[in-house]
Every structure is written in structure tokens, then in C-alpha cells.
Design an enzyme around this catalytic site. Structure first.
Site, PDB file in Angstrom:
ATOM      1  N   TYR A   1       2.164   3.835  12.035  1.00  0.00           N
ATOM      2  CA  TYR A   1       2.539   4.806  11.005  1.00  0.00           C
ATOM      3  C   TYR A   1       1.905   6.159  11.325  1.00  0.00           C
ATOM      4  O   TYR A   1       2.001   6.634  12.443  1.00  0.00           O
ATOM      5  CB  TYR A   1       2.157   4.256   9.618  1.00  0.00           C
ATOM      6  CG  TYR A   1       2.804   5.031   8.492  1.00  0.00           C
ATOM      7  CD1 TYR A   1       4.188   5.123   8.398  1.00  0.00           C
ATOM      8  CD2 TYR A   1       2.032   5.679   7.542  1.00  0.00           C
ATOM      9  CE1 TYR A   1       4.781   5.856   7.390  1.00  0.00           C
ATOM     10  CE2 TYR A   1       2.620   6.410   6.527  1.00  0.00           C
ATOM     11  CZ  TYR A   1       3.985   6.498   6.456  1.00  0.00           C
ATOM     12  OH  TYR A   1       4.566   7.225   5.453  1.00  0.00           O
TER      13      TYR A   1
ATOM     14  N   LYS B   1       7.143   2.968   6.608  1.00  0.00           N
ATOM     15  CA  LYS B   1       6.600   2.718   5.276  1.00  0.00           C
ATOM     16  C   LYS B   1       6.758   1.239   4.913  1.00  0.00           C
ATOM     17  O   LYS B   1       5.851   0.617   4.345  1.00  0.00           O
ATOM     18  CB  LYS B   1       7.340   3.582   4.258  1.00  0.00           C
ATOM     19  CG  LYS B   1       6.515   3.976   3.063  1.00  0.00           C
ATOM     20  CD  LYS B   1       5.573   5.123   3.421  1.00  0.00           C
ATOM     21  CE  LYS B   1       4.751   5.588   2.263  1.00  0.00           C
ATOM     22  NZ  LYS B   1       3.899   6.730   2.595  1.00  0.00           N
TER      23      LYS B   1
END
Length: 541
Positions: A90, A163
Site C-alpha cells: 500500500y 485498500k
């Protein structure tokens, strides 16, 4: 065909871990090397390959290959190395793959791509993307405000994929029930419009009635197709983010991480600091540096908590100040967003104080005890700024939480050194421990991943019909008590290595509050059990 379909289905594929009986039953005999590996052996082999990659981008691309072919192995490995992998999978490395998405494109990763020019295709797109899966969670972006890097058009779909990876790794939400989605409304980034390899719509962003109608049609269609859906909005531009959230938050279970998630985790960090000092939230003065969706959302969340702790709304607003590109915000400015207006001041109250466009000038004038940076203005928190904050209170709260790393207002090391170890610090990206004058300061990361995975797990487990302010407050309060406030250099937020435990605590707090408010629709009445029962584990079935 059945055998190859199985090997190419990342939700069902086990690779070399298919047993001999499974190989016999599914036509896999001779299609895999003969030795049957355990998932532990697969993970060990995969991790050794990962370590050989020359840089973080190559490491992420390698992990995405595993993700694309075997979700169970990917999450088994992710759980083993969650602190190490999080910044690779991420933020901040995902920013690099978003910027290069069209050039690097190999696999759509079961994402859905909605084209604003074809609203008639919304239903077909959602059905095609879901297949026979029961979708419970969608993360949707239009990619106008990606991280700290702005408008990246269709390439922002990677943020939705990333996410959802964190949702599963941190909270154990079943990866087969999630759907990453991008609304391609065009882009205003010239380098994309002029890039012959760009995979999105090559026109400027569509706004106004056409855009609003498309969002409405998407929400209605998704709710009809997936009746137990929790809808997560991510990285929308400041002109749309708050409007969209406010339009639907009283109708459906929905959440905007930039507005609400960041606010919850920052509030949790403030609670952590106040646990150490023993001070009250209602005595603090809050300065927001960066009045976009995140900055205004955080301020709104902290304001709501001050009201919940006894201040009336107007009295609480007097304790808030907001700086954006214009400087300190005043109510006579004609370019304020709806989210900024409640925090704007009367210019007459600052006569003789200068133009109030300089951060240091504002700090010396309004004397904040809390300074939160969401400006993406690197280096804005100078030595003089930090020293000025220390003049206002013995232990200032200074959170430079912009990301990626190159956008930080100051590093944790700088804030600790310039404040002589007095400031409470949390950063928006992972920061190493800072050793200063014999004390090791653990730096909490104001990482939304401490909140939104557990929040989502609690919403899904309780089948809550709405996400309320009270449920959000319960999530923020649940972060406290996880760190020893008596320890020298203790972080104000739980270290990310404990995110799985944190997520369970957050989920239970949210689910129980939903039940208290009469919003839980799950058959299971024991919310802690509902949370445990829903949690998915990366094990071969």
C-alpha cells in the site's frame, strides 16, 4: 478446461498445495509438479523470492503476481510479514504503481471499471465483476485526489485494490466478498491525456449534473444487486468527497476514509497523548494545516468529540483554526468549501495581526496546542514552527500526516529534536524509532489501517443499516488503552504490528454500538461472536 479454470481462479487456486486426491478429482494430474507442498512451505519459498527483488517497486510487482494467482497464499504471507509488507503493498509504494499503472498493466485484479460516458453499462459491469460472488464490500474511487499525488484517472483503481488488501490482511474480511472499483470520469492531468499508453478516458473530468446522476445510478444499482453492501468512498476530490458522503450517509451503510477514517485515527492519537498528560480534550486549541477533505474531516471529527464531551458547538468552534492555500480561513472568502465554512473566522477579530498567511505567524497568534498537517507541503513544519508550538503548551501534539513520504511537513526525528522530546508525534507514513537523549521514542503512524478494517468488519458482522457518529466515536475510543502511557517514549497510537488485534477491538466496539442504537440487523445477538465468526483466515479449504 475445468482444471485450468481452477488454477486460474485466485480465490480457489492452491497451486502446488493441491492434494493428490484433489488433483485426481479436478483433472489436475500431471498439471502440477508431483511434490505436494504445505502452505507454510509455499510461503517460505515465496518469501525467499521476494527478498531477492532489487527494490521496493519490484517487490510490490512480485507480490501482485501472487495476489493475482493465489489469494490464500498471498494473505497467509501478508499476515506473516504485515509490518514489512504494508508500505510495499500500500502506501507509499502504491503511489509508484498508480503513476505507472497503464505501462505496468497485466491483470485487472477482479476490479470493476465504470465509464461515466456509459451509465447504461453500470449494472452489467457490476454483475460481470462480481460473477457468482456475494459482494459485501466495495471500495470505489474516481481518483481525483489520490494520496498526496492528485488526479490519476483510471489508474487510481490501484488504490481501491490496495485498500481492500488491507481490509483482509488487517481484519480478516473474506477477499471473495470484496470488489475494487473505479469510476472513470476523465482526468485533468495533461501527462495522462497525452500519453498514448493511457488506459482511461482521454478527456477532462466530467462534473455537474452528469457526474451526480452517474453516482446516484451507481449507488442505487449496487444497493439493489448487493443488499448487504457496505460502500467505502476513497480519494475523491475535495469538490465531491463531502457532498457524496453527506448525500448517502443517512440512507445506506457508507464511509469515506479520507474524511472519516483519518479523523478517527487522528482523534485516537490525540486521546493517546491526553492519556499521558491527563489533560482534557475540551481544553485544547486545534490548528489544521491543510483544509482539504482529510484536514476538514479530521477537524470535524475532533470538534464532534469536543461537543460530545460537553462543549456546545459554537464554543467548540472557537477552539479550531484552519489554514489552507489562502492562509488562515476567514468567512469573507468566496472560495471556501462547505466543509471549511464552519471553521472560518471573522477577519475583524484579527485586526492588526497581519495577513495571517504564514503558519508561524498564525501559531504565535492563536496559540494552538494541537497541530495537524494534511497539506502535502513538505518541510512546512520548520524548527521555528515546532519551537513556537512548545511555547503554547508543555507537551504539544504535532502530527505531520501528509503522504507519501516526500510530502511530509516534517519528519518525526525533526519534531522530536526541535521540541527537545516534548512533542507527541504521529506521522502519516511509517517512521522508525527516534533515539534522543537516552530515550527511544516509538512513533505512532496515523495510519487509517488502524481503523477502517476493523470498522468494516464491525459493520459487516452486525449488518448495520447505517454508520453513525456514535459508532465512529466508539471506534476512536477503542484505540486507547492499547499502549502503556507510563512508558518513556510511548507512541500515541498502537504500533502497526498489532493491527490484527486492534481491528478486532475496533470491530467489536462498532458492532456493539450499532446494536445499542438499534441498527444491527444480524441474526447473531452476541456482537463479539458475530465478529469472530465473520473473520476469514488464509487457510486452504
Amino acid at each position: 478446461m475445468r482444471a485450468h479454470d481452477l488454477l486460474n481462479n485466485p480465490f480457489l487456486n492452491k497451486g502446488t498445495a493441491f492434494t493428490m486426491q484433489e488433483r485426481q478429482e479436478n483433472g489436475l494430474i500431471g498439471l502440477l509438479p508431483p511434490y505436494v507442498q504445505t502452505i507454510e512451505e509455499q510461503a517460505q519459498t515465496t518469501y525467499q523470492q521476494y527478498l531477492k527483488k532489487p527494490n521496493d517497486l519490484e517487490k510490490r510487482l512480485f507480490l501482485m503476481e501472487i495476489f493475482n494467482t493465489n489469494r490464500t497464499l498471498f494473505y497467509y504471507l501478508f499476515n506473516q510479514h504485515i509490518v514489512e509488507f504494508n508500505p510495499i503493498v500500500y502506501d507509499p509504494i502504491i503511489a509508484d504503481t498508480i503513476e505507472q499503472y497503464s505501462e505496468l498493466f497485466v491483470d485487472p485484479q477482479y476490479a470493476a471499471y465504470l465509464d461515466i460516458n456509459h451509465p447504461e453499462n453500470i449494472e452489467a459491469t457490476l454483475k460481470n465483476a462480481a460473477g457468482d460472488r456475494d459482494i459485501r464490500l466495495i471500495v470505489v474511487t474516481d481518483a481525483e485526489g489520490i494520496l498526496g499525488i492528485g488526479d490519476w484517472g483510471v489508474q487510481g483503481v490501484d488504490i481501491s485494490v490496495g485498500k481492500l488488501m488491507i481490509y483482509t490482511a488487517a481484519a480478516g474480511i473474506d477477499p471473495s466478498c470484496v470488489l475494487p472499483l473505479v469510476i472513470d470520469a476523465g482526468t485533468n492531468r495533461e501527462e495522462l491525456l497525452n500519453n498514448p499508453m493511457y488506459l482511461g478516458n482521454r478527456h477532462e473530468r466530467v462534473r455537474g449534473e452528469q457526474y451526480d446522476n452517474f453516482i446516484d445510478q451507481f449507488v442505487q444499482t449496487a444497493e439493489n444487486l448487493f443488499p448487504k453492501l457496505y460502500l467505502h468512498w476513497e480519494d475523491f476530490g475535495r469538490s465531491n468527497a463531502a457532498d457524496i458522503l453527506n448525500r448517502y450517509k443517512t440512507q445506506i451503510p457508507t464511509f469515506n476514509d479520507d474524511i472519516q477514517g483519518t479523523g478517527i485515527v487522528v482523534l485516537g492519537g490525540i486521546f493517546g497523548a491526553l492519556d499521558i498528560t491527563g489533560e482534557k480534550l475540551t481544553d485544547q486549541v486545534y490548528l489544521c494545516y491543510g483544509g482539504g477533505s482529510a484536514g476538514a474531516g479530521i477537524a470535524e471529527r475532533v470538534h464532534a468529540e469536543m461537543v460530545a464531551e460537553g462543549l456546545d458547538a459554537e464554543e467548540a468552534y472557537k477552539r479550531f483554526f484552519m489554514i489552507d492555500k489562502q492562509g488562515l480561513l476567514f468567512d469573507d472568502m468566496d472560495d471556501l468549501t462547505p466543509a471549511q465554512k464552519p471553521f472560518a473566522k471573522k477577519r475583524s477579530d484579527f485586526e492588526g495581526k497581519g495577513d495571517m498567511t504564514d503558519l508561524l505567524e498564525v501559531i504565535k497568534t492563536v496559540k494552538p496546542t494541537i497541530l495537524v498537517g494534511t497539506s502535502t507541503n513538505p518541510g512546512a513544519f520548520t524548527k521555528e514552527v515546532v519551537e513556537a508550538m512548545c511555547q503554547n503548551t508543555e507537551r504539544p501534539v504535532i502530527f505531520p500526516i501528509s503522504n507519501p513520504t516526500k510530502k511530509l511537513e516534517a519528519t518525526a526525528e525533526q519534531v522530536i529534536e526541535w521540541s527537545d522530546g516534548k512533542a507527541f508525534v504521529a506521522t502519516g507514513v511509517p517512521s522508525p524509532t527516534v533515539s534522543y537523549k537516552g530515550v527511544d521514542y516509538q512513533i505512532g503512524q496515523a495510519n487509517n489501517a488502524l481503523i477502517y478494517p476493523g470498522l468494516g468488519l464491525g459493520m459487516l458482522a452486525s449488518e448495520a443499516s447505517l454508520l453513525t457518529d456514535e459508532m465512529i466515536g466508539a471506534a476512536a475510543h477503542s484505540l486507547s488503552g492499547l499502549v502503556d502511557p507510563g512508558q518513556a517514549g510511548a507512541p500515541v497510537l498502537p504500533p502497526f504490528q498489532y493491527v490484527a488485534q486492534v481491528s478486532i477491538k475496533v470491530a467489536e466496539a462498532v458492532a456493539k454500538k450499532a446494536q445499542e442504537q438499534g441498527l444491527a440487523q444480524a441474526e447473531e445477538q452476541d456482537m463479539a461472536k458475530a465478529v469472530r465468526d465473520l473473520k476469514w483466515y488464509p487457510e486452504y479449504k
